[in-house]
Design a protein around this motif. Structure first.
Motif, PDB file in Angstrom:
ATOM      1  N   SER A 109       1.180  -1.089   0.128  1.00 31.78           N
ATOM      2  CA  SER A 109      -0.474   0.055  -0.047  1.00 31.78           C
ATOM      3  C   SER A 109       0.877   1.212  -0.046  1.00 31.78           C
ATOM      4  O   SER A 109       2.128   0.771   0.709  1.00 31.78           O
ATOM      5  CB  SER A 109      -0.333   0.148   1.317  1.00 31.78           C
ATOM      6  OG  SER A 109      -0.262   0.053   2.170  1.00 31.78           O
ATOM      7  N   ALA A 110       0.172   1.917  -0.707  1.00 29.75           N
ATOM      8  CA  ALA A 110       1.138   3.948  -0.407  1.00 29.75           C
ATOM      9  C   ALA A 110       1.493   4.074   0.636  1.00 29.75           C
ATOM     10  O   ALA A 110       2.482   4.406   1.277  1.00 29.75           O
ATOM     11  CB  ALA A 110       0.233   4.530  -1.332  1.00 29.75           C
ATOM     12  N   ILE A 111       0.284   4.138   1.841  1.00 29.92           N
ATOM     13  CA  ILE A 111       0.846   4.046   3.040  1.00 29.92           C
ATOM     14  C   ILE A 111       1.835   3.904   3.842  1.00 29.92           C
ATOM     15  O   ILE A 111       2.831   4.063   5.110  1.00 29.92           O
ATOM     16  CB  ILE A 111      -0.093   4.300   3.917  1.00 29.92           C
ATOM     17  CG1 ILE A 111       0.185   5.182   5.446  1.00 29.92           C
ATOM     18  CG2 ILE A 111      -0.750   2.883   4.757  1.00 29.92           C
ATOM     19  CD1 ILE A 111      -1.706   5.672   6.468  1.00 29.92           C
ATOM     20  N   THR A 148      -7.160  -8.638   1.557  1.00 29.35           N
ATOM     21  CA  THR A 148      -6.062  -7.676   1.446  1.00 29.35           C
ATOM     22  C   THR A 148      -5.946  -6.503   0.529  1.00 29.35           C
ATOM     23  O   THR A 148      -5.920  -5.938   0.435  1.00 29.35           O
ATOM     24  CB  THR A 148      -5.211  -8.606   1.408  1.00 29.35           C
ATOM     25  OG1 THR A 148      -5.056  -9.770   2.374  1.00 29.35           O
ATOM     26  CG2 THR A 148      -3.642  -7.813   1.614  1.00 29.35           C
ATOM     27  N   ALA A 149      -6.284  -7.107  -0.501  1.00 29.25           N
ATOM     28  CA  ALA A 149      -6.589  -6.400  -2.051  1.00 29.25           C
ATOM     29  C   ALA A 149      -7.663  -5.395  -1.597  1.00 29.25           C
ATOM     30  O   ALA A 149      -6.741  -4.230  -2.752  1.00 29.25           O
ATOM     31  CB  ALA A 149      -6.715  -7.155  -3.697  1.00 29.25           C
ATOM     32  N   ALA A 150      -8.746  -5.649  -1.282  1.00 29.53           N
ATOM     33  CA  ALA A 150      -9.963  -4.723  -1.151  1.00 29.53           C
ATOM     34  C   ALA A 150      -9.236  -3.688   0.344  1.00 29.53           C
ATOM     35  O   ALA A 150      -9.620  -2.726  -0.018  1.00 29.53           O
ATOM     36  CB  ALA A 150     -10.913  -5.528  -0.525  1.00 29.53           C
ATOM     37  N   VAL A 151      -8.456  -3.893   1.113  1.00 29.35           N
ATOM     38  CA  VAL A 151      -8.282  -2.879   1.991  1.00 29.35           C
ATOM     39  C   VAL A 151      -7.008  -1.860   1.375  1.00 29.35           C
ATOM     40  O   VAL A 151      -7.150  -0.829   1.553  1.00 29.35           O
ATOM     41  CB  VAL A 151      -7.748  -3.917   2.923  1.00 29.35           C
ATOM     42  CG1 VAL A 151      -6.755  -2.019   4.153  1.00 29.35           C
ATOM     43  CG2 VAL A 151      -8.643  -4.386   3.992  1.00 29.35           C
ATOM     44  N   ILE A 152      -6.476  -2.768   0.395  1.00 29.41           N
ATOM     45  CA  ILE A 152      -4.929  -1.797  -0.277  1.00 29.41           C
ATOM     46  C   ILE A 152      -5.615  -0.548  -1.004  1.00 29.41           C
ATOM     47  O   ILE A 152      -5.075   0.431  -1.054  1.00 29.41           O
ATOM     48  CB  ILE A 152      -4.163  -2.916  -1.196  1.00 29.41           C
ATOM     49  CG1 ILE A 152      -3.426  -3.704   0.460  1.00 29.41           C
ATOM     50  CG2 ILE A 152      -2.995  -1.815  -1.822  1.00 29.41           C
ATOM     51  CD1 ILE A 152      -2.177  -4.278  -0.312  1.00 29.41           C
TER      52      ILE A 152
END
Length: 212
Positions: A48-50, A172-176
């Motif tokens: 993720s960016a964060i 995971t992908a949805a959260v990212i």
């Protein structure tokens, strides 16, 4: 330290459902409280960016602290040389005489100050990492909850605690995607911390945060 685990272990209960409106409503409530999804927090922090921003900023602090630690090397060398000199000078004196020797006392004080400074630098790095990870966890947690609710799930399990799971239960992908899609959750707040900033933090880190 379990900073990014919502539930460390979970059991999924399955209830028999009757074909009546009341039973159907009860089923929906049960599903909300017992359906589990899986999230790979390591991937969130890596992809993720964060997460990437967090690692970059923490590396900046590490570099700064490592530079300060390396600057202590001349003092360490000087202390070692003085210790060697005193060992030769005081070799014929008793332990009590050595303890009372002003030069030996001054050297012991220098050694203590050096060790304190080195330990403080390490503690500052650990404190900075602890608070930064906690703050990022607080940014990630609402997104995880949102994805959980959209899936009708009542439990999210860290992938580290799951031996097997079907791909459709992995969020995971949805959260990212949601984290990266919101400018407010793309950057991490990281600043170098003093040891005093972490007073009590270790104890708090051992207890689950809200939503964990």
């Amino acid at each position: 330290m379990r900073l990014f685990s919502i539930v460390s272990a979970a059991a999924i209960a399955v209830a028999a459902v009757a074909a009546t409106p009341d039973a159907s409503a009860q089923r929906n409530r049960n599903n909300q409280s017992t359906t589990a999804v899986v999230i790979n927090y390591q991937r969130v922090l890596t992809e993720s960016a964060i997460g990437r921003d967090l690692q970059s900023k923490l590396q900046t602090v590490r570099t700064q602290i490592n530079t300060e630690a390396q600057s202590l090397a001349p003092e360490r060398q000087s202390i070692d040389q003085e210790a060697q000199r005193l060992q030769n000078t005081l070799r014929n004196q008793s332990a009590e005489q050595i303890r009372n020797n002003p030069q030996a006392q001054a050297l012991a004080q220098r050694q203590q100050q050096f060790q304190t400074r080195a330990a403080t630098l390490q503690a500052e790095l650990e404190c900075t990492q602890l608070i930064a990870l906690r703050d990022v966890d607080q940014q990630i947690d609402p997104v995880v909850r949102s994805v959980m609710q959209s899936r009708g799930a009542g439990i999210a399990i860290d992938a580290r605690n799951v031996s097997q799971s079907a791909p459709e239960f992995d969020i995971t992908a949805a959260v990212i995607q949601q984290l990266d899609g919101n400018q407010a959750t793309r950057t991490a707040s990281v600043s170098r911390r003093q040891v005093s900033d972490c007073a009590g933090q270790q104890q708090q880190a051992g207890a689950p945060a809200a939503g964990q």
